[in-house]
Design a protein around this motif. Sequence first.
Motif, mmCIF file in Angstrom:
data_model
loop_
_atom_site.group_PDB
_atom_site.id
_atom_site.type_symbol
_atom_site.label_atom_id
_atom_site.label_comp_id
_atom_site.label_asym_id
_atom_site.label_seq_id
_atom_site.Cartn_x
_atom_site.Cartn_y
_atom_site.Cartn_z
ATOM 1 N N GLN A 1 42.222 22.092 40.642
ATOM 2 C CA GLN A 1 42.283 23.690 41.029
ATOM 3 C C GLN A 1 41.234 24.161 39.926
ATOM 4 O O GLN A 1 41.108 23.955 38.781
ATOM 5 N N TYR A 2 40.233 25.036 40.399
ATOM 6 C CA TYR A 2 39.190 25.444 39.523
ATOM 7 C C TYR A 2 39.338 26.898 39.781
ATOM 8 O O TYR A 2 39.480 27.586 40.554
ATOM 9 N N HIS A 3 38.846 27.836 38.594
ATOM 10 C CA HIS A 3 38.646 29.235 38.733
ATOM 11 C C HIS A 3 37.239 29.493 38.317
ATOM 12 O O HIS A 3 36.725 29.173 37.052
ATOM 13 N N LEU A 4 36.452 29.980 39.282
ATOM 14 C CA LEU A 4 34.949 30.028 38.806
ATOM 15 C C LEU A 4 34.661 31.651 38.688
ATOM 16 O O LEU A 4 35.152 32.385 39.548
ATOM 17 N N VAL A 5 33.786 32.131 37.973
ATOM 18 C CA VAL A 5 33.348 33.489 37.910
ATOM 19 C C VAL A 5 31.791 33.494 37.580
ATOM 20 O O VAL A 5 31.232 32.795 36.903
ATOM 21 N N TRP A 6 31.217 34.030 38.744
ATOM 22 C CA TRP A 6 29.712 34.268 38.638
ATOM 23 C C TRP A 6 29.587 35.554 38.440
ATOM 24 O O TRP A 6 30.023 36.595 39.083
ATOM 25 N N CYS A 7 28.629 35.807 37.439
ATOM 26 C CA CYS A 7 28.246 37.226 36.940
ATOM 27 C C CYS A 7 26.808 37.252 37.368
ATOM 28 O O CYS A 7 25.877 36.463 37.188
ATOM 29 N N THR A 8 26.435 38.568 37.713
ATOM 30 C CA THR A 8 25.006 38.915 37.770
ATOM 31 C C THR A 8 24.171 38.915 36.506
ATOM 32 O O THR A 8 24.868 39.277 35.343
ATOM 33 N N LYS A 9 22.850 38.999 36.537
ATOM 34 C CA LYS A 9 22.221 39.075 35.029
ATOM 35 C C LYS A 9 22.295 40.394 34.778
ATOM 36 O O LYS A 9 22.014 41.625 35.310
ATOM 37 N N TYR A 10 22.556 40.381 33.444
ATOM 38 C CA TYR A 10 23.074 41.798 32.718
ATOM 39 C C TYR A 10 23.829 42.732 33.333
ATOM 40 O O TYR A 10 24.240 43.699 33.123
ATOM 41 N N ARG A 11 25.092 42.029 33.981
ATOM 42 C CA ARG A 11 26.004 42.428 34.705
ATOM 43 C C ARG A 11 25.670 43.749 35.474
ATOM 44 O O ARG A 11 26.322 44.776 35.883
#
Length: 73
Positions: free
Chosen positions: A24-34
């Motif tokens: 199982q993985y926990h992934l978080v993608w953030c946009t540039k400069y949030r």
Amino acid sequence: MEKDIFTIKRNTLSYGRGYVYSLQYHLVWCTKYRKKVLKDGIDVECKEMLESLAQEYKFQILAMEVMPDHIHL
């Protein structure tokens, strides 16, 4: 009886020839400069793309949340 070794069942172990696993993985993608750009329909499109990828590559998404500045998967 043939068993599909690529099916991951929720909260169970997956069995194959010579191995047993639960991955199982926990992934978080953030946009540039949030920056808050995941809104106004882009969030729905991201969800649809991730769900289609899950079907194509035969993995299961246990939880997904799209916020305006990041995605939890």
